[in-house]
Design an enzyme around this catalytic site. Structure first.
Site, PDB file in Angstrom:
ATOM      1  N   HIS A 120      37.982  28.291 -31.901  1.00 53.63           N
ATOM      2  CA  HIS A 120      38.577  29.083 -30.811  1.00 53.63           C
ATOM      3  C   HIS A 120      39.551  28.297 -29.951  1.00 53.63           C
ATOM      4  O   HIS A 120      39.960  28.799 -28.907  1.00 53.63           O
ATOM      5  CB  HIS A 120      37.492  29.644 -29.888  1.00 53.63           C
ATOM      6  CG  HIS A 120      36.581  30.625 -30.527  1.00 53.63           C
ATOM      7  ND1 HIS A 120      36.785  31.989 -30.456  1.00 53.63           N
ATOM      8  CD2 HIS A 120      35.463  30.456 -31.264  1.00 53.63           C
ATOM      9  CE1 HIS A 120      35.818  32.611 -31.107  1.00 53.63           C
ATOM     10  NE2 HIS A 120      35.003  31.695 -31.617  1.00 53.63           N
ATOM     11  N   LYS A 163      41.709  36.512 -15.874  1.00 52.89           N
ATOM     12  CA  LYS A 163      41.228  35.629 -16.940  1.00 52.89           C
ATOM     13  C   LYS A 163      40.747  34.348 -16.270  1.00 52.89           C
ATOM     14  O   LYS A 163      40.980  34.160 -15.073  1.00 52.89           O
ATOM     15  CB  LYS A 163      42.341  35.312 -17.945  1.00 52.89           C
ATOM     16  CG  LYS A 163      43.664  34.863 -17.285  1.00 52.89           C
ATOM     17  CD  LYS A 163      44.745  34.561 -18.305  1.00 52.89           C
ATOM     18  CE  LYS A 163      45.440  35.792 -18.830  1.00 52.89           C
ATOM     19  NZ  LYS A 163      45.451  35.901 -20.279  1.00 52.89           N
ATOM     20  N   ARG A 164      40.063  33.458 -17.025  1.00 52.88           N
ATOM     21  CA  ARG A 164      39.681  32.189 -16.435  1.00 52.88           C
ATOM     22  C   ARG A 164      40.919  31.471 -15.889  1.00 52.88           C
ATOM     23  O   ARG A 164      42.017  31.612 -16.431  1.00 52.88           O
ATOM     24  CB  ARG A 164      38.985  31.309 -17.475  1.00 52.88           C
ATOM     25  CG  ARG A 164      37.579  31.771 -17.828  1.00 52.88           C
ATOM     26  CD  ARG A 164      36.678  31.758 -16.613  1.00 52.88           C
ATOM     27  NE  ARG A 164      36.345  30.414 -16.237  1.00 52.88           N
ATOM     28  CZ  ARG A 164      35.159  29.828 -16.431  1.00 52.88           C
ATOM     29  NH1 ARG A 164      34.165  30.513 -16.976  1.00 52.88           N
ATOM     30  NH2 ARG A 164      34.945  28.585 -16.058  1.00 52.88           N
ATOM     31  N   LYS A 214      46.985  28.649 -18.919  1.00 51.48           N
ATOM     32  CA  LYS A 214      47.176  30.093 -18.779  1.00 51.48           C
ATOM     33  C   LYS A 214      48.250  30.417 -17.735  1.00 51.48           C
ATOM     34  O   LYS A 214      48.727  31.531 -17.639  1.00 51.48           O
ATOM     35  CB  LYS A 214      45.856  30.776 -18.433  1.00 51.48           C
ATOM     36  CG  LYS A 214      44.797  30.654 -19.548  1.00 51.48           C
ATOM     37  CD  LYS A 214      43.483  31.286 -19.124  1.00 51.48           C
ATOM     38  CE  LYS A 214      42.342  31.012 -20.098  1.00 51.48           C
ATOM     39  NZ  LYS A 214      42.374  31.877 -21.296  1.00 51.48           N
ATOM     40  N   THR A 246      42.065  38.089 -25.563  1.00 44.34           N
ATOM     41  CA  THR A 246      41.526  39.408 -25.894  1.00 44.34           C
ATOM     42  C   THR A 246      41.793  40.372 -24.731  1.00 44.34           C
ATOM     43  O   THR A 246      41.883  41.578 -24.936  1.00 44.34           O
ATOM     44  CB  THR A 246      40.009  39.338 -26.177  1.00 44.34           C
ATOM     45  OG1 THR A 246      39.405  38.493 -25.189  1.00 44.34           O
ATOM     46  CG2 THR A 246      39.750  38.766 -27.553  1.00 44.34           C
ATOM     47  N   LYS A 248      42.915  44.522 -24.276  1.00 47.09           N
ATOM     48  CA  LYS A 248      42.263  45.514 -23.400  1.00 47.09           C
ATOM     49  C   LYS A 248      43.291  46.191 -22.493  1.00 47.09           C
ATOM     50  O   LYS A 248      43.253  47.404 -22.296  1.00 47.09           O
ATOM     51  CB  LYS A 248      41.165  44.840 -22.561  1.00 47.09           C
ATOM     52  CG  LYS A 248      40.022  44.290 -23.417  1.00 47.09           C
ATOM     53  CD  LYS A 248      39.132  43.309 -22.658  1.00 47.09           C
ATOM     54  CE  LYS A 248      38.270  42.511 -23.634  1.00 47.09           C
ATOM     55  NZ  LYS A 248      37.616  41.338 -22.996  1.00 47.09           N
TER      56      LYS A 248
END
Ligand code: F55
Length: 838
Positions: free
Chosen positions: A373, A564-565, A570, A672, A676
């Site tokens: 991952h 998100k985290r 990110k 992911t 969504k």
């Protein structure tokens, strides 16, 4: 376990209060459970009492399906998938079980006599936060799809007493609060103490010769811990299949310290109990340096050993020997966290069941498969030999032997290439010695996969290059997916209704059918109702935001969301640079015509990750200054919603107009959340990273706001000596924005607060925000323009939803079943006295 011959059909129940699905029976059952489980009369029942009574009412209706499923698997001697994962971020169970059983409306009516709304009771459920983020949530989506596709499966993991911490924001900073998810009890699980198993730790090994003259090894442990399974049924959508999520809790072995206790060492005995119970006490947050954390390795070995022993017990119940183990079980390793399983299965086969090495190795290699991952090299798990050998001495020996035999083969393929040998070795001997868990997983598995097309390519080219060269046939891609049952039907009932009204309800199990919506993009009435629905959902979220953080936001503004985290790769701070750019423009030109936006953030930072916590502080500081600036007049709002989790995700994805997927290309394995958002009608602004690439391919380039460097460009720029200062000095607006943040403008004049963040960007910028800045700003301008044309925007949103079929976890799971696990569906027939699903 009872043998199939001895099982009998439970004679007690004919259609009654524990199986009936009609409103009247459910109403009766609710009152019954309120009295006999909660011990409350209706007039004194709290909201939580009613929730518990309802949860037990629904669990009662799952039980026959669950037991029948397990009995069918035993009788038919099926092949079973075991998904081994240190995390399962399942989210609340109640609403999903109602939907999957098909009794939402009946229950809504039955509940109404309590004077409460079903939605309020659903909101009462405390979610089990047994995961950090994407990896744990993926495991949960996969369990949903496995059951819906009627595949025999068990999800094995850890029943953490404290899951991911709850997040509060104090003065703009993250504060971590213990997650006490079990404090009011968990009605969805059943403990199975009779199926407990023992796990050894520490001590030493000794060799001996058995009665047949064979050399064997014996592990004399320092202490033994007991694992108690707690089972939760996972029901599929409108099928009878209810698979099991089996989570292990650690307990002290009563027997083990009696010696000490009887000698009067009461405290010594209690110490042992405390240590044993600590193993499943708390979930480790990711992004923490965990290499040195022995307890984490104890957790991994604990749940993996429990799970393998459990499979062996079930197997031997139905089969004379373990020779066929790999034919009956396919074990998926969710990242390297359970990869010690490779050595543990070898130990169980050799030491306990007396297999010879080659046979044991054949079974082991054909049992496991490994999903990677992450591409971040610092996130690859490795354990110092010193810790590993002390805690798991017998497994250490086995790993040495696996490595020894593996490297002997390698030497034949690459003679005289010591570099190759040391790069492939399971043991890292370049400095302090480590066990490389990804290497163990690769060597011990029949299949290795990445989680998006780009990610798999980069694994083959980069992180696992040497293994790909050795066994290319083991590698494949399995692009992630998410379950439409939770992420559309349950979280977005209005959209579900609108879609179903047009194309029927088949899409819920066959997400490709959403294509049918393309026929309605030119239907003005449909677009109108689409927009009304979105507006209503946004208005609901606006109310929630006001209630939670006291900020008033306007549902007619563009909802621009990044949840998100929090992590530098990110790039939440790139989003902040855009916000500050708009703010700076409005300050210089108060009449500037911009599309009013509400920026919504959510996400947790690992407790020890300083920069991530500073990013949260920055978001909150910018939010406060903009909110208090009257010249902005509500054209920009920034909201950081504390404690982002599954429950809040279900609220926010449906309300988003724009989905921020802005990681540095090549860093996000898949993502992911991106899926969504898009299946709920948000458009994406994103880089060519992870599954974004495939989403863009599916929805069409004209429906996707693309910006930023490609992975190749990122690599090339790094290789050429990336210098962020060039961007800083050559881009005036960028410089003004960074200087504003650095000046203390957002920190009450404290110019030191955000200095580390600003300096990191100007002088190092490992995630290349400055290189992507202008491209992002330009792209966001296009977003703003596009949003102004609401008819156009609605068309794009509808097309997005229509083309998201690929990203159902049902598709992912079908591919795993066919290409890795080679398992088939098994239909479950309910006894005829059980009322079928509605
Ligand atoms: C948890 C514990 C440790 Cl020790 C390390 C990492 C994690 C974790 O939560 N990782 C994680 O969530 N990875 C994500 O997996 C998703 C599912 O495949 C991907 O979509 C996402 O890109 C990846 O970052």
């Amino acid at each position: 376990d009872p043998s199939p011959e001895s099982t009998f059909v439970c004679p007690i129940i004919i259609e009654d209060d524990r199986t009936g699905l009609d409103t009247e029976t459910i109403r009766r059952a609710l009152r019954d459970n309120l009295l006999y489980i909660q011990g409350k009369l209706p007039e004194l029942a709290s909201k939580n009492d009613l929730y518990m009574a309802l949860a037990y009412t629904i669990r009662d209706r799952l039980l026959q399906r669950w037991l029948t499923t397990q009995q069918t698997y035993l009788k038919k001697d099926v092949r079973t998938v075991c998904y081994l994962s240190a995390e399962f971020l399942v989210g609340p169970h109640l609403a999903n079980n109602l939907i999957n059983l098909g009794i939402y409306e009946q229950v809504q009516k039955a509940v109404s006599e309590s004077g409460l709304k079903l939605e309020e009771l659903i909101a009462q459920e405390e979610e089990p936060g047994l995961g950090n983020g994407g990896l744990g949530r993926l495991a949960a989506c996969y369990l949903d799809s496995l059951s819906t596709l009627e595949i025999p499966a068990i999800g094995y993991g850890i029943r953490y007493e404290f899951g991911i911490f709850d997040q509060e924001i104090h003065d703009g900073w993250q504060v971590e609060i213990t997650d006490k998810w079990l404090q009011y009890g968990n009605p969805w699980e059943i403990a199975r103490p009779e199926a407990g198993v023992e796990v050894k730790f520490g001590g030493y090994t000794e060799s001996y010769t058995d009665e047949n003259g064979n050399y064997r090894s014996r592990w004399i442990p320092d202490y033994v811990v007991k694992g108690i399974p707690y089972d939760t049924p996972i029901l599929g959508y409108r099928v009878n299949t209810a698979n099991t999520m089996r989570l292990w809790k650690s307990e002290a072995c009563e027997s083990f310290d009696f010696g000490r206790f009887n000698r009067g060492d009461y405290y010594g005995a209690v110490d042992n109990k405390v240590h044993s119970e600590n193993i499943s006490k708390v979930l480790y947050p990711n992004d923490e340096p965990i290499q040195g954390k022995e307890l984490r390795l104890e957790q991994q070995y604990f749940f993996v050993s429990c799970s393998l022993q459990d499979m062996i017990r079930i197997h031997l119940h139905e089969n004379p020997s373990l020779n066929s183990f790999h034919q009956k079980w396919s074990v998926q390793l969710n990242d390297t966290h359970p990869s010690v399983g490779v050595a543990e299965l070898m130990r169980l086969l050799i030491d306990v069941h007396h297999f010879d090495w080659d046979k044991a190795w054949f079974i082991t290699q054909n049992t496991f498969a490994y999903t990677n991952h992450t591409l971040l090299p610092e996130a690859l798990e490795k354990w110092p030999l010193s810790i590993f050998g002390r805690l798991l001495p017998r497994l250490m020996e086995i790993i040495y032997e696996i490595n020894h035999r593996f490297l002997d083969k390698i030497r034949i393929i690459y003679p005289h290439d010591d570099g190759k040998i040391s790069r492939l070795s399971i043991i890292d001997e370049s400095g302090e010695k480590y066990v490389r868990m990804a290497h163990l997983a690769c060597v011990g598995s029949q299949a290795i996969n990445g989680v998006a097309a780009l990610h798999t390519e980069l694994l083959k080219k980069d992180v696992l290059r040497n293994f790909y060269e050795l066994f290319p046939e083991k590698f494949s891609n399995k692009t992630n997916g998410v379950t439409p049952r939770r992420w559309i039907v349950s979280s977005n009932p209005r959209l579900t209704f609108a879609i179903t009204e047009k194309i029927g309800e088949n899409w819920i199990k066959h997400l490709e059918d959403l294509r049918g919506l393309e026929n309605y993009v030119d239907d003005g009435e449909f677009r109108d109702s689409w927009r009304r629905i979105k507006y209503d959902i946004k208005a609901d979220l606006a109310n929630y935001i006001d209630k939670k953080v006291g900020i008033k936001v306007d549902p007619s503004t563009l909802f621009d969301v990044q949840v998100k985290r929090i992590h530098e790769y990110k790039r939440q701070h790139l989003n902040v640079l855009h916000i500050v750019t708009l703010y700076h423009r409005l300050k210089n030109n108060p009449n500037l015509d911009i599309t009013p936006r509400t920026f919504i953030f959510g996400g947790k930072a690992a407790p020890g990750y300083f920069m991530a916590k500073l990013i949260i502080k920055l978001i909150n500081s910018v939010a406060e200054v903009i909110d208090n600036d009257p010249t902005i007049g509500g054209r920009l709002k920034v909201v950081f919603l504390p404690d982002y989790n599954v429950t809040f995700g279900q609220r926010v994805y449906p309300a988003a107009d724009l989905s921020e997927q802005i990681s540095t290309a090549g860093k996000e394995a898949s993502g992911t959340g991106n899926m969504k958002f898009s299946m709920n009608g948000a458009l994406t602004i994103g880089t060519l990273d992870g599954a974004n690439i495939e989403i863009r391919e599916e929805v069409g380039a004209e429906n996707f706001f693309l910006f930023g460097l490609t992975t190749e460009e990122v690599y090339a720029k790094k290789a050429a000596g990336y210098n962020p200062q060039e961007y800083y000095y050559h881009n005036e607006e960028l410089r003004a924005v960074l200087d504003l943040i650095g000046s203390g403008f957002f920190s009450r004049g404290d110019s030191s607060l955000f200095r580390p963040l600003v300096d990191n960007l100007i002088y190092d910028d490992p995630y290349m925000l400055l290189a992507d800045y202008q491209s992002y700003i330009d792209c966001q301008e296009g977003v703003g323009r596009a949003y102004k044309d609401q008819e156009h925007w609605s068309r794009l949103a509808i097309l997005n939803v229509a083309r998201m079929g690929k990203f159902s976890s049902d598709r992912s799971i079908r591919q795993y079943c066919e290409e890795i696990w080679r398992v088939q569906p098994v239909k479950i027939e309910l006894p005829d006295y059980i009322q079928a699903n509605a």
